[in-house]
Each structure stands twice: as structure tokens, then as C-alpha cells.
Enzyme design. Sequence first.
Site, short mmCIF file in Angstrom:
data_model
loop_
_atom_site.label_atom_id
_atom_site.label_comp_id
_atom_site.label_asym_id
_atom_site.label_seq_id
_atom_site.Cartn_x
_atom_site.Cartn_y
_atom_site.Cartn_z
N THR A 217 0.87 -1.23 -0.04
CA THR A 217 0.11 0.06 0.10
C THR A 217 0.77 1.28 0.02
O THR A 217 2.16 1.15 0.32
CB THR A 217 -0.88 0.07 1.14
N GLU B 207 -5.56 -4.09 -0.69
CA GLU B 207 -5.98 -5.10 -0.02
C GLU B 207 -7.11 -5.87 -0.63
O GLU B 207 -7.30 -7.04 -0.25
CB GLU B 207 -6.28 -4.66 1.29
N LYS C 263 -15.66 17.04 9.97
CA LYS C 263 -16.69 16.97 11.24
C LYS C 263 -17.05 18.42 11.83
O LYS C 263 -16.18 19.10 12.42
CB LYS C 263 -16.02 16.23 12.25
N TRP D 260 -21.25 15.09 9.74
CA TRP D 260 -20.17 14.95 8.88
C TRP D 260 -20.53 15.42 7.49
O TRP D 260 -21.63 15.46 6.88
CB TRP D 260 -20.00 13.34 8.71
P1 ADP Z 1 -3.00 3.56 -1.93
O1 ADP Z 1 -2.77 3.66 -3.38
O2 ADP Z 1 -3.65 4.78 -1.43
O3 ADP Z 1 -2.35 2.72 -1.09
P2 ADP Z 1 -5.34 1.94 -2.98
O4 ADP Z 1 -4.55 2.02 -4.27
O5 ADP Z 1 -5.50 0.67 -2.32
O6 ADP Z 1 -4.74 2.69 -1.96
O7 ADP Z 1 -6.63 2.74 -2.67
C1 ADP Z 1 -7.72 2.34 -1.96
C2 ADP Z 1 -8.48 3.34 -1.46
O8 ADP Z 1 -8.81 4.61 -2.80
C3 ADP Z 1 -9.81 3.11 -1.23
O9 ADP Z 1 -9.76 2.92 -0.07
C4 ADP Z 1 -10.82 4.58 -1.49
O10 ADP Z 1 -10.50 5.43 -0.34
C5 ADP Z 1 -9.95 4.93 -2.61
N1 ADP Z 1 -10.89 4.69 -3.78
C6 ADP Z 1 -10.59 3.71 -4.56
N2 ADP Z 1 -11.55 3.89 -5.39
C7 ADP Z 1 -12.52 4.94 -5.46
C8 ADP Z 1 -13.57 5.60 -5.84
N3 ADP Z 1 -14.13 4.86 -7.04
N4 ADP Z 1 -14.06 6.54 -5.34
C9 ADP Z 1 -13.78 6.93 -4.35
N5 ADP Z 1 -12.63 6.44 -3.55
C10 ADP Z 1 -12.03 5.39 -4.13
#
Ligand code: ADP
Length: 548
Positions: free
Chosen positions: A188, A333, A445, A450
Amino acid sequence: MALMGRMMTDPLLISSLLKHAERHSGDTEIVSKRVEGDLHRSTWREVALRSRQAAQAFARLGCAPGDRVGTLAWNGHRHLEIYYGASGSGLVCHTINPRLFPEQIVWIANDAQDRVLCFDATFLPLVEKVAPLMKTVQHYVLMTSRAHMPAASAIPNLLCFDDLLAAESGDYHWPQLDENTASSICYTSGTTGNPKGAVYSHRSTVLHAYAAALPDAMDCSARDVILPVVPMFHVNAWGLPYSAAIVGCKLVMPGPHLDGKSLFELFEGEKVSFSAGVPTVWLGLLNYVKANNLKFSTFKRTVIGGSACPPAMMKSLQQDYGIEAIHAWGMTEMSPLGTLSKLTTRQLSLPAEQQQRLLEKQGRAIYGVDMAIIDDDGRSLPWDGQSSGNLVVRGHWVISKYFNHEDSPLVSVDGEPGWFPTGDVATIDADGFMQITDRSKDVIKSGGEWISSIDLENIAMAHPAVNEAAVIAARHPKWDERPLLVVVKKPDAQLTREELLAFYEGRIAKWQIPDDVVFVPEIPHTATGKVQKLKLRDQFVGHKLPTA
Ligand code: ADP
């Protein structure tokens, strides 16, 4: 006693995807725009042969089952050959995001204990710099041909990928592994704390690839030409290199050439029908296409996810270019696919505007993933499209533990254990359409209520003078937090703070309208193309709201 099925029990292995593609779609093309600048043409048959040679080459370098092979590479045929060659032979393909800081790359490679590091020529200077800090890497492999090897390098014994393959016969039989064997690792981005590794298995990867290809997911078929703009260095390009093998379609790999012009030319030249990527990529492509008054001739649909797709972008793709924009949600994940937004039969008779609002949500779960929204005490919340809570998931391609962490990240829902907390806040409606309102750490918040930063960003992005928008919480003496809108204007556009705030009226409840707007030349992005809210918050930590 239970009666057992009398069916064959071949394990679900990544090598079986490649064997299928070679046998049933051997002539289908794999086209790569390479770092070297050329347009390379290959086929599934050739990729299969070279993947077997890669497996033999890794074995000759001394790799043993379970060893990690790191990659720092763009989308291209050599990366694909390492995907299949390493995983297929029982090694673990560890894709590293080259956009991370060098210190993070070193940390990740050491944490994963990479034994071999394969990389594109683009990253030679980076690898030369970090190599002395790599604790476990024994072999450095430059993913190029002999003709493109540098005359000298700070890395001793730098190996040439094409040479390694040429030394092998390709006469190799993929091992029959346990389907739960680790196949690949992706870390991640670690926006808070150190990054953590998600370890995928052959079984999870194959099941995810099946599901991703379904019509209500990415709808992949042999008639498609797929160009994954999503990088192979992050969450396996959303599984497209595997789904493409299942359906046996043509793959087009853009390499490092991701600017609007290069992408457009590749889409047209190779007759691309389907693509997938994060919103920022489409922003670049659409700006280019608009500025030059161009039209796509074969591009029909795209999956957009990774961060919320602004409705204005979906509309533009659909109305101006006839491209179906499918909103999707997932995470590292989750391999990554969780939900996609496609309509059901009943919804097809709804008024167009209602349909559009459904399509703007993140969508419904595909089989293989289940989801729920819960309150802070782990009680599930109703699917009424209003109640928002912490989104949790479970399924065949969701992690149960992180690499090198023995503690379980899982939580219970109404007393039932085994759910992964996504860190996202969402609503789910009666038809199962999920909508992300925020990441839990990004919600604003205000006086106990929210406010969704995504809703506010989407409104700003619908203004014709806005190129990009991000909303963060700013301190407020009375309300605790209030929304602050940070905006990048379109080049040469005229727009004042007052005009933009007026644009919100009638589009959202008055008390949710941002308290202030700041115009900036640029918004910071993470290594995966998301707005870096943490950095943005640091940047505006002392910002004094006019309402304060
Ligand atoms: P990172 O690159 O930040 O490590 P990921 O690539 O796993 O993490 O990104 C996952 C996160 O991206 C999700 O938990 C969510 O917050 C955000 N995300 C992914 N797709 C969408 C979407 N279509 N709309 C809003 N948020 C999204």
C-alpha cells in the site's frame, strides 16, 4: 458421510491462464510501446515462451520457491513475462511503485526481502542510487536488449533481461503448486506510517481475474483490445494482464508514454476498445483531445476508479465522446476490485437523471466480495442510501493479514468475525449500490455533523473553469472543522472565490458549502495519482477561515 464431487481438482494457478492464452489465442497480439521508444509486437504464444524462459532464468540465478522477484517497471511485454515467469514458477512477483520516494522503495524491497530486482532503463539512475542500501538483492536485471545495455554502470554485474532469456530453451513445465501459494506482493502507499504488503495467492488472483472479466465488471471479451493505463506496478494493473489471458484478447501496453498525445495515438493506432485508469489520467487525455478537437474511433468503454470519478468527467466521456464510463471502487488489499456501477434491468426504465446518479456511485459488489457498513461499535447499518458508516468487506481476494504482520486487521460485524475494515466511509442503498463519501481520515466533522469532501469536490469539478479540486478540513473555533476548497483553475480561465461559492447554492445544503476557497497552481498527488490530503492539510494548517 458427505458425498464428494467427482470432478477434477486442478489447482487454480496463474500458469494455467497463460497456458490457456497460448493454446487458444496464441496469435493474438501483445503490443508494447517501450522505454526504448519503439512499438514492439508480440503474441500470447511468444509471451508464453519468454515467460517459461524467464522462469528458467530465475532458477539459474539461484531463486528458490517463495523467493521474491522485485520489479520497477512500466506496462510492457517484459513486465508481463516476469509476472507469469516468476509467479508461474513458484516465485513471488513483487511489483514496486517507482513513483514512491527512494527511501520508501528501499524500505519496501528490504521488507519483502527481494532477491532479484528487474527494472526498466528509466529507473537505472534510481536503482544505481539505492542499490547500496538494498540488503537482500543479489541480482540486478535491466529489462532491455543487449543493444540497449549501458556501456558502464555503478551496479556491478548488471544483467540483461533479453540475454538471460536467450540463454534458456523455454522447454519448461510449470509446477503444480498449491493454489494458496503466494503469487505476488503489492505494498500500500503508506500515506500514514510504513507501507504494508498485500500478499496475493494463485487462487485469489485467478478468481479475481474471472470475476473482473464478467459483463457487470470489466466486461472483457476476445473482441476487445485492452489498454491498461493502470500501472502493472500497482495492484497488478487491476488484474487486466490476467483477465486478458482468460478471454484471449489483444493487450496494448503504453510503457512510460502516458501523456494525452501518446495515449491518444496509441488508442487510435491499435484500435483500443477498452481501458482502465484513475481520474487524473483521463483528465490529461480529455484535456488533450478537447484542445485538439479530436474524436476516438474505437474506444468504447473505460473503468475509472482509485479515487472518486467526478460526475462531470463521466458526463463528458459519455456525452462528448460516446465512451461508457464505469465507476469502480477497490483497494490494494482487495486485489483490487470490489464494486462497479452498472444498472439492473429494473433501473433501465428509470428517468435518465436517476440512472446517471446511480452510475455516479461506486456501485454493486461483484460475486466474490461481500460488504457491509457498520457503526463504531461494529453494528451493521441499514441499506437505505442515507446511513453512512465504516465500510467493511470480505471475500476470495481480500487479505486476511498483511505480509510480516501476525496481528489480524479483521473486525466483526454484528458479532460475526472476519471482515476487513477498508478505512472508507460509505452508504449503501436498497439495491446494493454503495457510495463512498470519504476516507474515514478525510471526513470533515462540522459541529458533530459529517460533511463529505467528495460531494464538495464533485460540485467544484463540474464548474467549467475548474481543472482540479480538493476539499480538506480547516480548524474552526465554533464548528471544530469546516470545509476549505483548494482549486486549480483551467489554464487561462477566469474565476473568483465568490463565483465559485455561488456555484454551490442550490447544489448542496447551505451549511455544507465550503467556508473558503484558495486557488493554487498545483495539487499534490500520491504515487498512485490520488490527492495527497495529508500534505494539503499540512500546507494549510494555519489557514484562517473568514468565518472563524
Ligand atoms: P493507496 O494507493 O492509497 O495505497 P489503494 O490504491 O489501495 O491505496 O486505494 C484504495 C482507496 O482508494 C480506497 O480505500 C478508497 O479510499 C479510494 N478509492 C478507490 N476507488 C475509489 C472510488 N471509485 N471512489 C472513491 N474512492 C476510491
